[in-house]
Design an enzyme around this catalytic site. Sequence first.
Site, mmCIF file in Angstrom:
data_model
loop_
_atom_site.group_PDB
_atom_site.id
_atom_site.type_symbol
_atom_site.label_atom_id
_atom_site.label_comp_id
_atom_site.label_asym_id
_atom_site.label_seq_id
_atom_site.Cartn_x
_atom_site.Cartn_y
_atom_site.Cartn_z
ATOM 1 N N THR A 175 35.468 43.002 48.709
ATOM 2 C CA THR A 175 36.712 42.879 48.775
ATOM 3 C C THR A 175 37.574 44.169 49.346
ATOM 4 O O THR A 175 37.240 45.279 49.111
ATOM 5 C CB THR A 175 37.583 42.189 47.412
ATOM 6 O OG1 THR A 175 39.055 42.074 47.703
ATOM 7 C CG2 THR A 175 37.087 43.166 46.550
ATOM 8 N N ASP A 176 38.811 43.599 49.953
ATOM 9 C CA ASP A 176 39.681 44.657 50.478
ATOM 10 C C ASP A 176 40.254 45.367 49.207
ATOM 11 O O ASP A 176 41.081 46.492 49.216
ATOM 12 C CB ASP A 176 40.729 44.313 51.169
ATOM 13 C CG ASP A 176 41.711 43.073 50.800
ATOM 14 O OD1 ASP A 176 41.375 42.712 49.528
ATOM 15 O OD2 ASP A 176 42.583 42.837 51.640
ATOM 16 N N GLU A 177 40.354 44.602 48.033
ATOM 17 C CA GLU A 177 41.059 45.357 46.902
ATOM 18 C C GLU A 177 40.728 46.490 46.355
ATOM 19 O O GLU A 177 41.225 47.252 45.589
ATOM 20 C CB GLU A 177 41.190 44.289 45.736
ATOM 21 C CG GLU A 177 41.909 43.045 45.939
ATOM 22 C CD GLU A 177 42.585 42.195 45.079
ATOM 23 O OE1 GLU A 177 42.432 42.563 44.014
ATOM 24 O OE2 GLU A 177 42.854 40.907 45.127
ATOM 25 N N TYR A 199 39.562 43.371 37.916
ATOM 26 C CA TYR A 199 38.637 42.922 38.843
ATOM 27 C C TYR A 199 38.034 43.913 40.052
ATOM 28 O O TYR A 199 37.004 44.009 40.549
ATOM 29 C CB TYR A 199 39.370 41.751 39.670
ATOM 30 C CG TYR A 199 39.099 41.110 41.015
ATOM 31 C CD1 TYR A 199 37.693 40.528 40.949
ATOM 32 C CD2 TYR A 199 39.475 41.370 42.267
ATOM 33 C CE1 TYR A 199 37.334 40.018 42.302
ATOM 34 C CE2 TYR A 199 39.012 41.000 43.158
ATOM 35 C CZ TYR A 199 37.895 40.244 43.221
ATOM 36 O OH TYR A 199 37.487 40.076 44.531
ATOM 37 N N LYS A 217 34.440 45.084 41.052
ATOM 38 C CA LYS A 217 34.119 45.111 42.465
ATOM 39 C C LYS A 217 33.681 46.450 43.110
ATOM 40 O O LYS A 217 32.555 46.475 43.908
ATOM 41 C CB LYS A 217 34.882 44.190 43.304
ATOM 42 C CG LYS A 217 35.056 42.927 43.011
ATOM 43 C CD LYS A 217 33.582 41.807 43.244
ATOM 44 C CE LYS A 217 33.563 41.613 44.757
ATOM 45 N NZ LYS A 217 32.498 40.929 45.053
HETATM 46 P P1 NAD Z 1 34.909 31.955 43.163
HETATM 47 O O1 NAD Z 1 35.499 32.482 41.920
HETATM 48 O O2 NAD Z 1 35.605 30.757 43.850
HETATM 49 O O3 NAD Z 1 33.373 31.869 42.978
HETATM 50 C C1 NAD Z 1 32.634 32.602 42.488
HETATM 51 C C2 NAD Z 1 31.197 31.694 42.047
HETATM 52 O O4 NAD Z 1 30.388 32.565 41.364
HETATM 53 C C3 NAD Z 1 31.504 30.512 41.411
HETATM 54 O O5 NAD Z 1 30.648 29.423 41.796
HETATM 55 C C4 NAD Z 1 30.626 31.134 40.095
HETATM 56 O O6 NAD Z 1 30.253 29.790 39.157
HETATM 57 C C5 NAD Z 1 29.603 31.851 40.362
HETATM 58 N N1 NAD Z 1 29.342 32.916 39.323
HETATM 59 C C6 NAD Z 1 30.064 33.538 38.431
HETATM 60 N N2 NAD Z 1 29.359 34.310 37.906
HETATM 61 C C7 NAD Z 1 28.107 34.174 38.143
HETATM 62 C C8 NAD Z 1 26.967 34.644 37.618
HETATM 63 N N3 NAD Z 1 26.823 35.544 36.637
HETATM 64 N N4 NAD Z 1 25.811 34.094 38.132
HETATM 65 C C9 NAD Z 1 25.904 33.384 39.186
HETATM 66 N N5 NAD Z 1 26.985 32.695 39.525
HETATM 67 C C10 NAD Z 1 28.177 33.265 39.260
HETATM 68 O O7 NAD Z 1 35.160 33.268 44.169
HETATM 69 P P2 NAD Z 1 35.260 33.235 45.695
HETATM 70 O O8 NAD Z 1 36.774 33.349 45.634
HETATM 71 O O9 NAD Z 1 34.435 32.498 46.470
HETATM 72 O O10 NAD Z 1 34.749 34.609 46.061
HETATM 73 C C11 NAD Z 1 33.217 34.954 46.330
HETATM 74 C C12 NAD Z 1 33.162 36.350 46.309
HETATM 75 O O11 NAD Z 1 33.805 37.074 47.620
HETATM 76 C C13 NAD Z 1 33.366 37.162 45.249
HETATM 77 O O12 NAD Z 1 32.398 38.245 45.472
HETATM 78 C C14 NAD Z 1 34.667 37.611 45.675
HETATM 79 O O13 NAD Z 1 34.861 39.054 44.882
HETATM 80 C C15 NAD Z 1 34.548 37.945 47.274
HETATM 81 N N6 NAD Z 1 35.896 38.005 48.001
HETATM 82 C C16 NAD Z 1 36.773 36.846 47.630
HETATM 83 C C17 NAD Z 1 37.999 36.714 48.288
HETATM 84 C C18 NAD Z 1 38.773 35.629 48.121
HETATM 85 O O14 NAD Z 1 40.087 35.769 48.986
HETATM 86 N N7 NAD Z 1 38.605 34.427 47.464
HETATM 87 C C19 NAD Z 1 38.194 37.759 49.247
HETATM 88 C C20 NAD Z 1 37.329 38.827 49.530
HETATM 89 C C21 NAD Z 1 36.225 38.829 48.871
HETATM 90 O O1 DAU Z 2 42.225 40.637 48.770
HETATM 91 C C1 DAU Z 2 41.110 39.985 48.555
HETATM 92 C C2 DAU Z 2 41.413 39.237 47.260
HETATM 93 O O2 DAU Z 2 42.442 38.239 47.365
HETATM 94 C C3 DAU Z 2 39.873 38.844 46.650
HETATM 95 O O3 DAU Z 2 39.148 39.748 46.310
HETATM 96 C C4 DAU Z 2 40.126 38.045 45.088
HETATM 97 O O4 DAU Z 2 39.199 37.603 44.770
HETATM 98 C C5 DAU Z 2 41.314 36.682 45.449
HETATM 99 O O5 DAU Z 2 41.665 36.149 44.298
HETATM 100 C C6 DAU Z 2 42.559 37.534 46.155
HETATM 101 O O6 DAU Z 2 43.146 38.346 45.094
HETATM 102 P P1 DAU Z 2 44.963 38.233 45.102
HETATM 103 O O7 DAU Z 2 45.293 38.572 43.549
HETATM 104 O O8 DAU Z 2 45.327 38.562 46.265
HETATM 105 O O9 DAU Z 2 44.920 36.555 45.082
HETATM 106 P P2 DAU Z 2 45.960 35.468 44.469
HETATM 107 O O10 DAU Z 2 45.722 34.013 45.160
HETATM 108 O O11 DAU Z 2 45.572 35.541 42.942
HETATM 109 O O12 DAU Z 2 47.308 36.030 44.657
HETATM 110 C C7 DAU Z 2 47.952 36.241 45.877
HETATM 111 C C8 DAU Z 2 49.258 36.994 45.756
HETATM 112 O O13 DAU Z 2 50.281 35.966 45.225
HETATM 113 C C9 DAU Z 2 49.346 38.194 44.803
HETATM 114 O O14 DAU Z 2 50.368 38.769 45.320
HETATM 115 C C10 DAU Z 2 49.710 37.385 43.631
HETATM 116 C C11 DAU Z 2 50.559 36.156 44.111
HETATM 117 N N1 DAU Z 2 50.901 35.088 43.126
HETATM 118 C C12 DAU Z 2 49.572 34.651 42.773
HETATM 119 C C13 DAU Z 2 49.646 33.461 41.901
HETATM 120 C C14 DAU Z 2 48.519 32.807 41.565
HETATM 121 C C15 DAU Z 2 51.895 34.653 42.938
HETATM 122 O O15 DAU Z 2 52.934 35.216 43.306
HETATM 123 N N2 DAU Z 2 52.158 33.632 41.935
HETATM 124 C C16 DAU Z 2 50.954 32.774 41.341
HETATM 125 O O16 DAU Z 2 51.353 32.181 40.821
#
Ligand code: NAD
Ligand code: DAU
Length: 355
Positions: free
Chosen positions: A133-135, A159, A163
């Site tokens: 992730t970019d975080e 988190y 990561k």
């Molecule tokens: P998500 O939470 O929707 O899905 C995660 C999946 O991993 C789920 O199906 C869960 O059951 C599975 N899981 C959790 N723990 C596990 C374990 N111990 N063994 C096997 N499976 C397990 O997450 P996502 O949003 O799909 O993110 C996927 C990946 O991409 C993550 O590594 C996250 O850090 C990364 N990522 C997410 C975002 C985003 O915006 N969602 C952005 C950048 C990177």
């Molecule tokens: O940048 C990549 C990341 O983006 C991934 O690594 C994470 O897995 C993914 O969850 C996401 O993280 P964020 O914290 O940015 O996503 P989230 O959707 O939780 O929140 C997006 C923005 O919105 C953040 O600034 C928090 C804000 N927010 C979120 C929720 C859930 C609100 O203002 N209100 C809300 O109820």
Amino acid sequence: MTILVTGGAGFIGGNFVLDWLAGSDELVVNLDKLSYAGNLQTLASLQGDKRHRFVHGDIADRALLGRLLAEHQPRAVLNFAAESHVDRSIHGPGDFIDTNVVGTFNLLEAVRGYWDDLPAADKSAFRFLHVSTDEVYGTLAAEDAPFAEDHRYQPNSPYSASKAASDHLVRAWHHSYGLPVLTTHCSNNYGPYHFPEKLIPLVILNALAGKPLPIYGDGQQIRDWLYVKDHCAAIRRVLDAGTTGETYNVGGWNEKTNLDVVRTICSLLDELRPRADGKGYAEQISHVQDRPGHDRRYAIDARKLERELGWKPAETFDSGIRKTVQWYLDNQDWVAGVTSGHYRDWLDRQYGGQS
Ligand code: NAD
Ligand code: DAU
């Protein structure tokens, strides 16, 4: 040929598996623990498809991984499995350490054992792709340049710290053992099958349910948004042509404040599913307490991926968010399963407790 995907019942992993099998007949072994975020309904269209083998299990289970790797002999392992929600990590960081750090360590060790014993040609062709992730880069001020691959690590939440730790393990397994790894750092994804704890699906579903749309603090925090299918395409490209040991930033060139994102969703819903009382959905916006340690701005410099591997996002934010809102309107069964919690019964119904 086979690939092993971990976390393929989650948001991005699920989209990746569906997209992969839409464009290839290569077998996918999909290992997922089915945490609260894992949803087999996302993969319902693959029921009976012999190209997809779902395995219920944990990436920390080295014995299970050893058996799966020996049986299926994958040419690549793609690690999507993670605890992914920042707010949950602040409330309870333990699961994040268990999966993102200890889980990744065990996965790397199982893969290293398998990879070590491969014949030379298979060994050099093998890839371990880690989805990060970019975080991990921390937060930016308004005037800062977007994150490039050489930006310092400065994670701010449990988190992102977990990561970052997993990224360091992946890097070290390459440097110390020669494991052919690739790491991607993506910005915020959005699109179909997104669990409604995250901002965009939460706002769509709350709006339709007549509930408040919670904005943390002043809503001026900035994220870069990427349509999930563009992320999947980037991962496929890095897997095909990335240089081992390298990291690649993936982003959409779509910096938006949270308030702008929420207002855009409200306008789309006003057009596509107007409120019965004739008022606008923006009336439901409600400012709530800020997230502790809330990162102010993320922005991604994705030029390396474009320059070296020719990847660019296909969707603009306008086109991607319209598709996303429409998808939630059109997929009420999936939504109902998630909001009722019924999706968690799927494993028993599907596998009768056998998996
Ligand atoms: P998500 O939470 O929707 O899905 C995660 C999946 O991993 C789920 O199906 C869960 O059951 C599975 N899981 C959790 N723990 C596990 C374990 N111990 N063994 C096997 N499976 C397990 O997450 P996502 O949003 O799909 O993110 C996927 C990946 O991409 C993550 O590594 C996250 O850090 C990364 N990522 C997410 C975002 C985003 O915006 N969602 C952005 C950048 C990177
Ligand atoms: O940048 C990549 C990341 O983006 C991934 O690594 C994470 O897995 C993914 O969850 C996401 O993280 P964020 O914290 O940015 O996503 P989230 O959707 O939780 O929140 C997006 C923005 O919105 C953040 O600034 C928090 C804000 N927010 C979120 C929720 C859930 C609100 O203002 N209100 C809300 O109820």
